[in-house]
Write an enzyme that holds these catalytic residues in place. Structure first.
Site, mmCIF file in Angstrom:
data_model
loop_
_atom_site.group_PDB
_atom_site.id
_atom_site.type_symbol
_atom_site.label_atom_id
_atom_site.label_comp_id
_atom_site.label_asym_id
_atom_site.label_seq_id
_atom_site.Cartn_x
_atom_site.Cartn_y
_atom_site.Cartn_z
ATOM 1 N N HIS A 231 0.817 -1.227 0.000
ATOM 2 C CA HIS A 231 0.000 0.000 0.000
ATOM 3 C C HIS A 231 0.851 1.279 0.000
ATOM 4 O O HIS A 231 0.877 1.976 -1.005
ATOM 5 C CB HIS A 231 -1.014 0.062 1.153
ATOM 6 N N ASP A 282 -4.984 -8.162 -3.647
ATOM 7 C CA ASP A 282 -5.248 -7.978 -2.219
ATOM 8 C C ASP A 282 -6.518 -8.694 -1.755
ATOM 9 O O ASP A 282 -6.504 -9.893 -1.531
ATOM 10 C CB ASP A 282 -5.281 -6.468 -1.923
HETATM 11 ZN ZN LIG Z 1 -3.479 -6.986 2.305
#
Ligand SMILES: [Zn+2]
Length: 392
Positions: A231, A282
């Site tokens: 991220h 993800d």
């Molecule tokens: Zn993750």
């Protein structure tokens, strides 16, 4: 020995026509040569361009079960944190059989979309309540078995959650974390960490430790060339500098970050600092590497209010940079060779159907841009993993 003869292949040199790719019996690219009338061809692939297989660098496969089910009101004002409660409820339902079933289906979906490798960030190890299974690796084995059955390459990232928040004394847990960082260095293993996804996470880290999450990782010697920060949505200039100096990779997860309302990463600053960028699906709310990469560039455009942000240099279009993010940068982040069509690399490919309507009008100069900005995984007509053709 197999030899594939597509109309085009995308190599580190660029798009090349009329080549033959030979694959050894153990699944590596043994030769790439111009096609002649005498070339031995086992798999003629007319109307196909062969690209390296895509790498889903960051996946929590069980979260695929949440797709579409967390958009109803979960509270007065829904955020990442209310979503996380729903996600933990899903995690609590899991046992090895259910995890295997979910993973098999999700991995097949990944392969059909063109992902040939997945980095499985695996943290559901124990029974609900926290007791280990009789076989402590039962959940990991369920994932690996599903990967084998589907035919996808799985890199299992065994994850430790040392604590739930910052309200307990840190020393014991930090020692454990320190040990993980040292272990990954000593054994040359990839170290993947979520960081800077949420503003509240950064505030809590500051309150507890007096620094930001990535500064904390630096303090404990956890940033190195095999480190991947997942991220980095709210990374500061100082954190970007630390990541650049350490050679760490950042894995962006644009469809999940959009789904959860995380924010938009400082893409231009990350690129300017020469930090390798990879992508992950993800939460697997969407499985389509083409869409994932398109959203990386589109969200960057919205952040900076300009076009053509994710480019290797001012003279190029985003296509080649997006392909690198989706393939070789992900392979590197997982400690693997591959991600390119080159001799000696694993034979991991996707076949683009050049006759697909959404690719109509492509040229050899702009095939990758037409692909990433005008199509979806529907153009993927075939997938090979380690030389093995996967039936879609
Ligand atoms: Zn993750």
């Amino acid at each position: 020995m197999r030899s594939l003869a597509p109309d085009y292949i995308y190599t580190p040199v660029g798009l090349e026509a009329n080549m033959v790719v030979a694959i050894s019996d153990d699944g590596y690219i043994s030769e790439i040569a111009p096609r002649t009338p005498d070339s031995p061809v086992t798999d003629p692939l007319p109307g196909v361009a062969l690209l390296p297989g895509f790498v889903n660098t960051h996946s929590h496969v069980f979260q695929r079960a949440l797709r579409g089910h967390t958009h109803r009101p979960l509270s007065q004002q829904d955020t990442f944190w209310t979503w996380r409660r729903a996600m933990y409820a899903e995690a609590n339902r899991l046992d090895p059989d259910l995890l295997y079933t979910n993973a098999l289906s999700a991995y097949r979906e990944m392969l059909a979309a063109g992902y040939t490798t997945v980095g499985e960030f695996h943290y559901v190890h124990h029974q609900p309540g926290g007791r280990p299974y009789a076989n402590p690796n039962a959940m990991s084995e369920a994932i690996l078995q599903a990967g084998r059955e589907a035919g996808i390459r799985v890199v299992l990232l065994m994850t430790a959650y040392a604590r739930s928040g910052f309200d307990r004394p840190p020393e014991e847990e930090q020692r454990r974390f320190c040990a993980i960082a040292q272990y990954s260095r000593a054994h040359r293993l990839p170290l993947h960490v979520h960081a800077d996804e949420q503003v509240a996470e950064i505030e809590q880290t500051r309150a507890a430790c007096g620094c930001t999450p990535i500064e904390l990782l630096e303090r404990y010697d956890a940033l190195h060339e095999l480190t991947t920060i997942v991220h980095a949505t709210h990374a500061s200039a100082a954190e970007i500098e630390l990541l650049a100096r350490s050679g760490s990779t950042i894995c962006l997860c644009p469809t999940t970050e959009g789904d959860l309302g995380d924010g938009i990463a400082p893409y231009a600053e990350l690129l300017a600092a020469d930090i390798p960028l990879a992508i992950g699906a993800d939460s697997n709310t969407r499985l389509d590497p083409i869409e994932e990469l398109r959203w990386a560039e589109y969200s960057a455009r919205m952040r900076y209010q300009r076009r053509r942000v994710l480019v290797a240099d001012e003279q190029t279009s985003p296509g080649p940079q997006l392909l690198a993010m989706g393939t070789k940068n992900g392979a590197r982040a997982l400690g693997l060779a591959g991600g390119e069509i080159a001799v000696g690399q694993p034979a991991d490919f996707v076949a683009l159907n050049l006759n697909h309507l959404s690719l109509a009008g492509w040229t050899s100069e702009d095939l990758l841009d037409v692909l990433f900005f005008g199509t979806s995984a529907d153009v993927i007509a075939g997938t090979w993993v380690q030389g093995r053709s996967i039936a879609l």
